[in-house]
Design a protein around this motif. Sequence first.
Motif, PDB file in Angstrom:
ATOM      1  N   GLU A   1      73.519  53.010 -60.581  1.00  0.00           N
ATOM      2  CA  GLU A   1      74.236  52.191 -59.598  1.00  0.00           C
ATOM      3  C   GLU A   1      75.729  52.157 -59.936  1.00  0.00           C
ATOM      4  OE1 GLU A   1      72.482  48.311 -58.990  1.00  0.00           O
ATOM      5  OE2 GLU A   1      70.548  49.078 -59.695  1.00  0.00           O
ATOM      6  N   LYS A   2      76.540  52.377 -58.923  1.00  0.00           N
ATOM      7  CA  LYS A   2      77.996  52.243 -59.044  1.00  0.00           C
ATOM      8  C   LYS A   2      78.558  52.141 -57.633  1.00  0.00           C
ATOM      9  CE  LYS A   2      82.245  54.253 -60.764  1.00  0.00           C
ATOM     10  NZ  LYS A   2      82.877  55.364 -61.455  1.00  0.00           N
ATOM     11  N   GLU A   3      79.226  51.027 -57.363  1.00  0.00           N
ATOM     12  CA  GLU A   3      79.815  50.771 -56.051  1.00  0.00           C
ATOM     13  C   GLU A   3      78.779  51.026 -54.956  1.00  0.00           C
ATOM     14  OE1 GLU A   3      83.328  53.205 -56.197  1.00  0.00           O
ATOM     15  OE2 GLU A   3      84.182  52.022 -57.833  1.00  0.00           O
ATOM     16  N   LYS A   4      78.989  51.982 -54.071  1.00  0.00           N
ATOM     17  CA  LYS A   4      78.054  52.245 -52.973  1.00  0.00           C
ATOM     18  C   LYS A   4      76.894  53.141 -53.376  1.00  0.00           C
ATOM     19  CE  LYS A   4      81.483  51.672 -49.349  1.00  0.00           C
ATOM     20  NZ  LYS A   4      82.161  52.279 -48.204  1.00  0.00           N
ATOM     21  N   ILE A   5      76.903  53.635 -54.593  1.00  0.00           N
ATOM     22  CA  ILE A   5      75.842  54.526 -55.078  1.00  0.00           C
ATOM     23  C   ILE A   5      74.690  53.692 -55.629  1.00  0.00           C
ATOM     24  CG2 ILE A   5      75.235  56.293 -56.769  1.00  0.00           C
ATOM     25  CD1 ILE A   5      78.249  57.067 -56.731  1.00  0.00           C
ATOM     26  N   HIS A   6      73.488  53.982 -55.179  1.00  0.00           N
ATOM     27  CA  HIS A   6      72.265  53.388 -55.733  1.00  0.00           C
ATOM     28  C   HIS A   6      71.199  54.469 -55.609  1.00  0.00           C
ATOM     29  CE1 HIS A   6      69.599  49.691 -56.403  1.00  0.00           C
ATOM     30  NE2 HIS A   6      68.942  50.784 -56.729  1.00  0.00           N
ATOM     31  N   ASP A   7      70.963  55.198 -56.708  1.00  0.00           N
ATOM     32  CA  ASP A   7      70.077  56.349 -56.681  1.00  0.00           C
ATOM     33  C   ASP A   7      68.935  56.161 -57.669  1.00  0.00           C
ATOM     34  OD1 ASP A   7      69.243  58.872 -55.801  1.00  0.00           O
ATOM     35  OD2 ASP A   7      70.326  59.908 -57.388  1.00  0.00           O
TER      36      ASP A   7
END
Length: 70
Positions: free
Chosen positions: A55-61
């Motif tokens: 997870e980082k800012e708009k990233i959620h993988d």
Amino acid sequence: LDQKALSGANVRLEVWKQGNGQHEFIEASEKKPGEYATSLSFPEKGTYHVKLHVEKEKIHDHQEKTVIVQ
């Protein structure tokens, strides 16, 4: 991300044994820019699921793997 190392992310593993509803979360730490590490020991034989959370800012993988411990 786009074939480049992702630095400054929150990275953790979610681990559970097949047939067991109890999930364990293990935090990873960034050792070098874009490289994360943690340690994990499986307590007994069986099939385990390991899900990587990034997870980082708009990233959620997520990426999930199955591990068979003999």
